[in-house]
Motif scaffolding. Structure first.
Motif, PDB file in Angstrom:
ATOM      1  N   PRO A   1       0.814  -1.225   0.000  1.00  0.00           N
ATOM      2  CA  PRO A   1       0.000   0.000   0.000  1.00  0.00           C
ATOM      3  C   PRO A   1       0.843   1.269   0.000  1.00  0.00           C
ATOM      4  O   PRO A   1       0.508   2.247  -0.680  1.00  0.00           O
ATOM      5  N   TYR A   2       1.959   1.265   0.758  1.00  0.00           N
ATOM      6  CA  TYR A   2       2.815   2.450   0.795  1.00  0.00           C
ATOM      7  C   TYR A   2       3.443   2.696  -0.576  1.00  0.00           C
ATOM      8  O   TYR A   2       3.467   3.836  -1.070  1.00  0.00           O
ATOM      9  N   SER A   3       3.946   1.634  -1.203  1.00  0.00           N
ATOM     10  CA  SER A   3       4.582   1.779  -2.521  1.00  0.00           C
ATOM     11  C   SER A   3       3.587   2.297  -3.550  1.00  0.00           C
ATOM     12  O   SER A   3       3.949   3.073  -4.443  1.00  0.00           O
ATOM     13  N   HIS A   4       2.350   1.887  -3.422  1.00  0.00           N
ATOM     14  CA  HIS A   4       1.322   2.403  -4.315  1.00  0.00           C
ATOM     15  C   HIS A   4       1.056   3.879  -4.035  1.00  0.00           C
ATOM     16  O   HIS A   4       0.962   4.699  -4.963  1.00  0.00           O
ATOM     17  N   GLY A   5       0.998   4.227  -2.784  1.00  0.00           N
ATOM     18  CA  GLY A   5       0.684   5.603  -2.421  1.00  0.00           C
ATOM     19  C   GLY A   5       1.737   6.603  -2.866  1.00  0.00           C
ATOM     20  O   GLY A   5       1.403   7.758  -3.169  1.00  0.00           O
ATOM     21  N   VAL A   6       3.004   6.184  -2.916  1.00  0.00           N
ATOM     22  CA  VAL A   6       4.075   7.121  -3.296  1.00  0.00           C
ATOM     23  C   VAL A   6       4.494   6.954  -4.755  1.00  0.00           C
ATOM     24  O   VAL A   6       5.471   7.547  -5.197  1.00  0.00           O
ATOM     25  N   GLY A   7       3.766   6.131  -5.502  1.00  0.00           N
ATOM     26  CA  GLY A   7       4.006   6.052  -6.936  1.00  0.00           C
ATOM     27  C   GLY A   7       5.073   5.083  -7.396  1.00  0.00           C
ATOM     28  O   GLY A   7       5.539   5.158  -8.535  1.00  0.00           O
ATOM     29  N   ILE A   8       5.454   4.136  -6.541  1.00  0.00           N
ATOM     30  CA  ILE A   8       6.443   3.133  -6.950  1.00  0.00           C
ATOM     31  C   ILE A   8       5.781   2.055  -7.803  1.00  0.00           C
ATOM     32  O   ILE A   8       6.385   1.532  -8.745  1.00  0.00           O
ATOM     33  N   ILE A   9       4.533   1.720  -7.484  1.00  0.00           N
ATOM     34  CA  ILE A   9       3.815   0.726  -8.285  1.00  0.00           C
ATOM     35  C   ILE A   9       2.523   1.358  -8.839  1.00  0.00           C
ATOM     36  O   ILE A   9       2.005   2.330  -8.284  1.00  0.00           O
ATOM     37  N   SER A  10       2.041   0.785  -9.908  1.00  0.00           N
ATOM     38  CA  SER A  10       0.880   1.341 -10.608  1.00  0.00           C
ATOM     39  C   SER A  10      -0.434   0.931  -9.950  1.00  0.00           C
ATOM     40  O   SER A  10      -0.482   0.022  -9.117  1.00  0.00           O
ATOM     41  N   ASP A  11      -1.501   1.609 -10.374  1.00  0.00           N
ATOM     42  CA  ASP A  11      -2.839   1.241  -9.918  1.00  0.00           C
ATOM     43  C   ASP A  11      -3.156  -0.207 -10.272  1.00  0.00           C
ATOM     44  O   ASP A  11      -3.729  -0.955  -9.468  1.00  0.00           O
ATOM     45  N   GLN A  12      -2.771  -0.593 -11.491  1.00  0.00           N
ATOM     46  CA  GLN A  12      -3.084  -1.945 -11.971  1.00  0.00           C
ATOM     47  C   GLN A  12      -2.402  -3.013 -11.116  1.00  0.00           C
ATOM     48  O   GLN A  12      -3.017  -4.027 -10.747  1.00  0.00           O
ATOM     49  N   LEU A  13      -1.122  -2.795 -10.798  1.00  0.00           N
ATOM     50  CA  LEU A  13      -0.397  -3.760  -9.962  1.00  0.00           C
ATOM     51  C   LEU A  13      -1.002  -3.822  -8.559  1.00  0.00           C
ATOM     52  O   LEU A  13      -1.151  -4.896  -7.978  1.00  0.00           O
ATOM     53  N   TYR A  14      -1.320  -2.680  -8.019  1.00  0.00           N
ATOM     54  CA  TYR A  14      -1.887  -2.647  -6.677  1.00  0.00           C
ATOM     55  C   TYR A  14      -3.239  -3.367  -6.640  1.00  0.00           C
ATOM     56  O   TYR A  14      -3.496  -4.169  -5.732  1.00  0.00           O
ATOM     57  N   GLU A  15      -4.063  -3.102  -7.636  1.00  0.00           N
ATOM     58  CA  GLU A  15      -5.374  -3.749  -7.684  1.00  0.00           C
ATOM     59  C   GLU A  15      -5.233  -5.260  -7.851  1.00  0.00           C
ATOM     60  O   GLU A  15      -5.991  -6.043  -7.254  1.00  0.00           O
ATOM     61  N   ALA A  16      -4.228  -5.674  -8.647  1.00  0.00           N
ATOM     62  CA  ALA A  16      -3.981  -7.109  -8.817  1.00  0.00           C
ATOM     63  C   ALA A  16      -3.539  -7.741  -7.500  1.00  0.00           C
ATOM     64  O   ALA A  16      -3.961  -8.860  -7.151  1.00  0.00           O
ATOM     65  N   ALA A  17      -2.687  -7.020  -6.755  1.00  0.00           N
ATOM     66  CA  ALA A  17      -2.230  -7.537  -5.460  1.00  0.00           C
ATOM     67  C   ALA A  17      -3.395  -7.656  -4.481  1.00  0.00           C
ATOM     68  O   ALA A  17      -3.512  -8.646  -3.752  1.00  0.00           O
ATOM     69  N   VAL A  18      -4.245  -6.661  -4.455  1.00  0.00           N
ATOM     70  CA  VAL A  18      -5.402  -6.683  -3.564  1.00  0.00           C
ATOM     71  C   VAL A  18      -6.329  -7.850  -3.919  1.00  0.00           C
ATOM     72  O   VAL A  18      -6.817  -8.581  -3.049  1.00  0.00           O
ATOM     73  N   THR A  19      -6.535  -8.036  -5.219  1.00  0.00           N
ATOM     74  CA  THR A  19      -7.447  -9.085  -5.676  1.00  0.00           C
ATOM     75  C   THR A  19      -6.917 -10.481  -5.381  1.00  0.00           C
ATOM     76  O   THR A  19      -7.638 -11.345  -4.854  1.00  0.00           O
ATOM     77  N   HIS A  20      -5.659 -10.720  -5.698  1.00  0.00           N
ATOM     78  CA  HIS A  20      -5.107 -12.077  -5.616  1.00  0.00           C
ATOM     79  C   HIS A  20      -4.517 -12.428  -4.246  1.00  0.00           C
ATOM     80  O   HIS A  20      -4.426 -13.612  -3.899  1.00  0.00           O
ATOM     81  N   CYS A  21      -4.113 -11.431  -3.475  1.00  0.00           N
ATOM     82  CA  CYS A  21      -3.448 -11.711  -2.190  1.00  0.00           C
ATOM     83  C   CYS A  21      -4.392 -11.611  -0.993  1.00  0.00           C
ATOM     84  O   CYS A  21      -4.003 -11.972   0.127  1.00  0.00           O
ATOM     85  N   LYS A  22      -5.575 -11.112  -1.210  1.00  0.00           N
ATOM     86  CA  LYS A  22      -6.611 -11.089  -0.163  1.00  0.00           C
ATOM     87  C   LYS A  22      -6.142 -10.405   1.123  1.00  0.00           C
ATOM     88  O   LYS A  22      -6.446 -10.852   2.233  1.00  0.00           O
ATOM     89  N   GLY A  23      -5.377  -9.344   0.959  1.00  0.00           N
ATOM     90  CA  GLY A  23      -4.958  -8.579   2.125  1.00  0.00           C
ATOM     91  C   GLY A  23      -3.664  -9.038   2.769  1.00  0.00           C
ATOM     92  O   GLY A  23      -3.144  -8.364   3.657  1.00  0.00           O
ATOM     93  N   ASP A  24      -3.124 -10.188   2.345  1.00  0.00           N
ATOM     94  CA  ASP A  24      -1.848 -10.682   2.889  1.00  0.00           C
ATOM     95  C   ASP A  24      -0.776 -10.506   1.827  1.00  0.00           C
ATOM     96  O   ASP A  24      -0.690 -11.284   0.879  1.00  0.00           O
ATOM     97  N   PHE A  25       0.071  -9.479   1.993  1.00  0.00           N
ATOM     98  CA  PHE A  25       1.104  -9.181   1.013  1.00  0.00           C
ATOM     99  C   PHE A  25       2.472  -9.721   1.420  1.00  0.00           C
ATOM    100  O   PHE A  25       3.493  -9.332   0.856  1.00  0.00           O
ATOM    101  N   VAL A  26       2.489 -10.616   2.379  1.00  0.00           N
ATOM    102  CA  VAL A  26       3.750 -11.178   2.871  1.00  0.00           C
ATOM    103  C   VAL A  26       3.859 -12.665   2.546  1.00  0.00           C
ATOM    104  O   VAL A  26       4.909 -13.140   2.096  1.00  0.00           O
ATOM    105  N   ASN A  27       2.777 -13.418   2.746  1.00  0.00           N
ATOM    106  CA  ASN A  27       2.786 -14.868   2.545  1.00  0.00           C
ATOM    107  C   ASN A  27       1.800 -15.251   1.443  1.00  0.00           C
ATOM    108  O   ASN A  27       0.622 -15.521   1.722  1.00  0.00           O
ATOM    109  N   PRO A  28       2.247 -15.247   0.180  1.00  0.00           N
ATOM    110  CA  PRO A  28       1.327 -15.572  -0.922  1.00  0.00           C
ATOM    111  C   PRO A  28       0.814 -17.004  -0.821  1.00  0.00           C
ATOM    112  O   PRO A  28       1.573 -17.933  -0.529  1.00  0.00           O
ATOM    113  N   THR A  29      -0.478 -17.159  -1.032  1.00  0.00           N
ATOM    114  CA  THR A  29      -1.099 -18.492  -0.939  1.00  0.00           C
ATOM    115  C   THR A  29      -1.475 -19.053  -2.299  1.00  0.00           C
ATOM    116  O   THR A  29      -2.014 -20.149  -2.379  1.00  0.00           O
ATOM    117  N   ASN A  30      -1.200 -18.288  -3.365  1.00  0.00           N
ATOM    118  CA  ASN A  30      -1.472 -18.785  -4.713  1.00  0.00           C
ATOM    119  C   ASN A  30      -0.460 -18.184  -5.685  1.00  0.00           C
ATOM    120  O   ASN A  30       0.216 -17.190  -5.366  1.00  0.00           O
TER     121      ASN A  30
END
Length: 486
Positions: free
Chosen positions: A249-278
């Motif tokens: 979320p921080y990297s998205h907020g300061v412009g390091i990652i794009s909206d598309q990447l952030y939305e993909a992370a939110v969709t596929h990681c279900k709020g856990d950005f440390v331990n990917p389950t898929n």
């Protein structure tokens, strides 16, 4: 400066000598190299001049060792700077440095202490020092401690003594404070705080709670009279899930990652950005990691620079056997560009490993062969406290004051992470989110909770805000220690 006894300048004092020692044993101790101080005793020296500093030091500096474990002969080294304002009434602060195993000297020259290196190209001569006009010693007496053992000049005679962790090293700090106060009883009645940043921010509340418990139990003096007020942490590691889960979320907020990447992370990681389950979550996090690696994680505005770490990190689980070999290595750090913050780290390595410096600081010969700013990768250290959140909660609900400061350009421990774990406590808000100012300009933003917890960001601040924003940090610390609004 008061009526309590001090050694005279340049003279070392040995306090609390061992009892019932025989003449033969005393003779053996005198012949041993390095000279040893038995645990439970303390040696201290007043330092009036330092190599590279022009003239007499404009503040009272004391260095020394205190034994904290008899079995392994563990002794912790410290730098004590007396308040330059009013040492009779100003608070006492114990300041720790992160890592773990970064030297307390970093606190003296890079964080809140009274010295700084002159930033100039190293030409083989001793680096120069100057007075830091934003030193917190203008408002408090500060102990800068080399802890855990293996940091800076703290050492153990038995290699097993270096096998410590969050719990054992914190308990050793409590022992250190007991012994230090026995030798400095004048400070038992002063307001007392524990402070530190980064990884030290994880153990600061632990140590504060241990000291609190010792006071409550009133087992022995001087704890009965010690006025523990609270603690200070900057961009603190907690060990909890909050630490790393806000990188995305921080990297998205300061412009390091794009909206598309952030939305993909939110969709596929279900709020856990440390331990990917898929696999889809893992793929997007891998892409995000590569983008984050393009910036300096300690301060996203700075150029990426050489860290100036004298030794590469070595992954060794059973490392005691390597201790002797490790101390025989002599490899100066890679010299970074002079415009990098790490160039000052390079200067500290050159200054500390000069014999004139060792002699001036009264370092025991034969104890530490090579001083390292951060001693990592070889000595064992157990991170045996999974999370320090309970310690923060316990202390603040008991009424101890807490200042949590956070540089808002830090990617190592984003302010969003700190904001989230504080919010999880559901404390009542006493003073809502607002700007705090220095010289008429917003220096950051702050919120105060009814449980005496103050959270404040520092605008443009890095992972250690006292390093790159000394003026703002000084103003914050001065106001908070005086129990005034930021």
């Amino acid at each position: 400066m008061g009526s309590h006894h001090r050694p005279t300048a340049g003279q070392c004092s040995l306090v609390k000598p061992p009892r019932l020692i025989t003449c033969l044993l005393l003779l053996l101790l005198l012949l041993l190299s390095p000279p040893l101080t038995l645990p439970g005793s303390a040696s201290s020296c007043v330092i009036t001049h330092l190599p590279g500093f022009h003239g007499r030091l404009p503040f009272y500096l004391e260095t020394g060792y205190i034994g904290v474990e008899e079995k392994t002969g563990t002794e912790l080294f410290y730098y004590f700077v007396e308040s330059e304002r009013n040492p009779d009434t100003d608070p006492l602060v114990l300041w720790l440095v992160g890592g773990p195993r970064c030297s307390g000297f970093c606190g003296v020259v890079y964080e809140v202490g009274p010295l700084d290196f002159v930033l100039e190209a190293y030409n083989g001569s001793l680096p120069r020092l100057v007075y830091n006009r934003y030193s917190w010693t203008q408002m408090a007496s500060i102990i800068f401690l080399d802890s855990p053992v293996g940091s800076g000049f703290s050492y153990a005679r038995d290699p097993n003594g270096y096998d410590v962790g969050d719990i054992s090293s914190s308990l050793q700090v409590v022992t250190f404070m007991k012994e230090w106060l026995n030798d400095h009883p004048r400070y038992c009645s002063h307001n007392f705080y524990v402070g530190g940043a980064s990884y030290a921010g994880k153990v600061v509340p632990v140590i504060t709670q241990y000291i609190s418990e010792a006071i409550d139990e009133q087992r022995q003096r001087p704890w009965i009279d010690l006025k523990l007020q609270g603690y200070i942490v900057g961009n603190p590691i907690t060990g909890s899930k909050f630490d790393k889960n806000f990188h995305v979320p921080y990297s998205h907020g300061v412009g390091i990652i794009s909206d598309q990447l952030y939305e993909a992370a939110v969709t596929h990681c279900k709020g856990d950005f440390v331990n990917p389950t898929n696999q889809l979550c893992g793929n997007v996090l891998s892409t995000i990691d590569k983008l984050m690696s393009e910036v300096s994680d300690g301060n996203i505005l700075e150029n990426k620079c050489v860290k100036a770490a004298p030794k590469p990190t070595v992954d060794v689980s059973a490392s005691r056997a390597l201790l002797e070999e490790y101390n025989q290595l002599h490899k100066p750090p890679i010299r970074p560009s002079i415009d990098c913050l790490s160039y000052r780290y390079y200067l500290s390595y050159c200054w500390m490993n000069d014999n004139t410096t060792r002699d001036a600081l009264k370092i025991k010969k034969g104890t530490i062969d090579e001083w390292l700013r951060c001693n990592k990768g070889v000595l064992p250290y157990a991170q045996d406290i999974p999370s320090s959140l309970n310690y923060h909660f316990n202390l603040t609900t008991r009424g101890y004051r807490a200042l949590v400061m956070s540089g808002d350009h830090d990617l190592i421990l984003p302010f969003l992470s700190t904001q989230a774990w504080i919010g999880s406590f559901n404390f009542f808000i006493a003073n809502d989110w607002r700007a705090w100012h220095v010289d008429g300009q917003a220096a950051g933003f702050t919120i105060e909770y009814a449980n005496n917890l103050t959270f404040a960001t520092v605008k443009g601040g890095s992972h250690v805000v006292t390093t790159n924003k000394p003026k703002e940090s000084f103003a914050m610390g001065k106001r908070w220690l005086a129990n005034k609004p930021l």
